[in-house]
Enzyme design. Structure first.
Site, PDB file in Angstrom:
ATOM      1  N   THR A   6       3.735  41.339 -27.019  1.00 28.05           N
ATOM      2  CA  THR A   6       2.290  41.540 -26.882  1.00 28.05           C
ATOM      3  C   THR A   6       1.956  42.883 -26.230  1.00 28.05           C
ATOM      4  OG1 THR A   6       1.887  39.180 -26.731  1.00 28.05           O
ATOM      5  CG2 THR A   6       0.213  40.571 -25.761  1.00 28.05           C
TER       6      THR A   6
ATOM      7  N   THR B 289       7.166  37.902 -24.340  1.00 30.65           N
ATOM      8  CA  THR B 289       7.412  36.878 -23.325  1.00 30.65           C
ATOM      9  C   THR B 289       8.019  35.590 -23.891  1.00 30.65           C
ATOM     10  OG1 THR B 289       5.146  36.069 -23.548  1.00 30.65           O
ATOM     11  CG2 THR B 289       5.560  37.689 -21.813  1.00 30.65           C
ATOM     12  N   ASP B 290       7.740  35.324 -25.184  1.00 32.24           N
ATOM     13  CA  ASP B 290       8.145  34.011 -25.721  1.00 32.24           C
ATOM     14  C   ASP B 290       9.640  33.751 -25.579  1.00 32.24           C
ATOM     15  OD1 ASP B 290       5.536  33.505 -26.390  1.00 32.24           O
ATOM     16  OD2 ASP B 290       5.763  33.938 -28.525  1.00 32.24           O
TER      17      ASP B 290
ATOM     18  N   LYS C 106       9.556  30.579 -19.296  1.00 29.37           N
ATOM     19  CA  LYS C 106       8.135  30.837 -19.564  1.00 29.37           C
ATOM     20  C   LYS C 106       7.420  29.495 -19.537  1.00 29.37           C
ATOM     21  CE  LYS C 106       4.758  32.666 -22.792  1.00 29.37           C
ATOM     22  NZ  LYS C 106       4.423  33.342 -24.044  1.00 29.37           N
TER      23      LYS C 106
HETATM   24  N1  ASP Z   1       4.434  36.276 -29.095  1.00 28.36           N
HETATM   25  C1  ASP Z   1       4.582  37.316 -28.093  1.00 28.36           C
HETATM   26  C2  ASP Z   1       6.047  37.699 -28.034  1.00 28.36           C
HETATM   27  O1  ASP Z   1       6.810  36.964 -27.497  1.00 28.36           O
HETATM   28  C3  ASP Z   1       4.084  36.840 -26.778  1.00 28.36           C
HETATM   29  C4  ASP Z   1       4.136  37.864 -25.667  1.00 28.36           C
HETATM   30  O2  ASP Z   1       4.758  38.897 -25.717  1.00 28.36           O
HETATM   31  O3  ASP Z   1       3.502  37.570 -24.624  1.00 28.36           O
HETATM   32  O4  ASP Z   1       6.412  38.720 -28.538  1.00 28.36           O
END
Ligand code: ASP
Length: 338
Positions: free
Chosen positions: A16, A91-92, A162
């Site tokens: 993100t 983050t995922d 997470k």
């Molecule tokens: N879907 C995104 C990822 O993991 C979520 C994020 O980065 O917060 O790339």
């Protein structure tokens, strides 16, 4: 180059933190390059010697084990050239990648910091710049861990999960103390491993095998497990109830587990309790499974356990050797009882 400034290598994987909304669908998708992202924090370049390198630019949903190996390879190659490393990542699956790096980079003597954001940098109120800057500051500090710096927390990567798709503090370290926090500046509060000067990395970057993970639920029919076992898997993780309990009466899963063991498939038993640990001797419904020769994962996070099995399978297929690897604390991922 002025010697007073710390040198940092920023490795870009996407997430993100580098996304924009698609004008037609409004879905977030990878867009910004690492150099565009760094432009949002101009102080980084004046405070540090920053070099950037793109590993990939993906939603971390699409990160694969070969990306983990690739990040490890780059860090190993550049190890002597930088004071610290920052991995910018979605983050995922950040906790999986951070766990992978912790196993791959044996003898680590410098910080390797993962960060990302919940909100893209071009949206008002984004946490992208704050997280990236705090990660860079942490990467210059006196500790030698693969860590996640996110929101107000500094966490050991292989102890992190997470737990929120929207809160600024998206990660927790449920069973291990936080390494530090972001106050006016990042601060390390846990008595952790300090930097080592000199000494080579012991890199072991192969992750292999098809590992299936199945959450045990009431009413799970044994044939589901049977079909999993017969689908050419190399390892199985069963997320059990409580401290390691698995149904052994109606919907008895023990014959399938026994078959897996006889086929030479390592079977790990983890707990669904995120604040818990396995204690398979506690109940009859745990002891009867333990007798089949399974490996309890103790207080490892599901992410750390899954990646550790892939890492173990990258070195050996032998059940005994895999057991030995799981009996060891490789990178602070598990508490081994005395
Ligand atoms: N879907 C995104 C990822 O993991 C979520 C994020 O980065 O917060 O790339």
């Amino acid at each position: 180059m002025s010697p007073a400034k710390p040198s940092l290598l920023l490795l870009y994987c996407g997430g993100t933190i580098g996304m924009r909304q698609d004008t037609r669908t409004s879905a977030l998708q990878p867009e910004l390059s690492i150099d565009e992202l760094v432009e949002y924090a101009p102080l980084l370049k004046s405070e540090f010697h920053v070099k950037t390198q793109t590993v990939t630019n993906l939603d971390s949903t699409n990160i694969q084990p070969h990306h983990w190996s690739n990040i490890a390879e780059i860090i190993a190659k550049e190890y002597g050239n930088f004071d610290g490393f920052v991995v910018i990542h979605g983050t995922d699956t950040m906790a999986y990648s951070a766990s992978a790096l912790s196993y791959a980079l044996g003898n680590l003597g410098k910080p390797v910091i993962f960060t990302g954001s919940q909100v893209p940098p071009e949206i008002l109120g984004s946490d992208a710049v704050t997280n990236m800057v705090n990660a860079c500051l942490a990467a210059t500090m006196d500790f030698a861990e693969v860590a996640i710096v996110f929101g107000t927390k500094i966490l050991r990567g292989n102890r992190s999960m997470k737990v929120s798709e929207s809160e600024r503090n998206a990660f927790i370290s449920p069973v291990f103390p936080e390494l530090g926090s972001i106050r006016l500046q990042p601060e390390i509060t846990y008595n952790t491993i300090t930097r080592r000067h000199g000494g080579a990395l012991d890199i072991q970057k192969k992750f292999a095998g098809n590992v299936a993970v199945l959450k045990i639920v009431p009413g799970l029919e044994p044939r589901v497990l049977d079909s999993m076992i017969n689908s050419k898997i190399d390892g199985l993780i069963l997320e059990s109830f409580g401290p390691g309990n698995i149904p052994n009466q109606e919907c008895n899963l023990l014959p399938a587990i026994d078959q897996a063991r006889k086929m030479g498939i390592p079977v790990l038993i983890s707990t669904q309790c995120i604040y818990g640990t396995t204690r398979m001797y506690l109940y009859e419904v745990g002891q009867s499974v333990m007798d089949l020769g399974v490996i309890p994962t103790g207080d490892m996070t599901p992410e750390a356990a899954y990646v550790k099995l892939k890492w173990a399978l990258g070195q050996t297929q032998k059940s005994k050797d895999i057991e030995d690897i799981f009996a060891r604390n490789i990178a602070g991922e598990v508490t081994i009882p005395d």
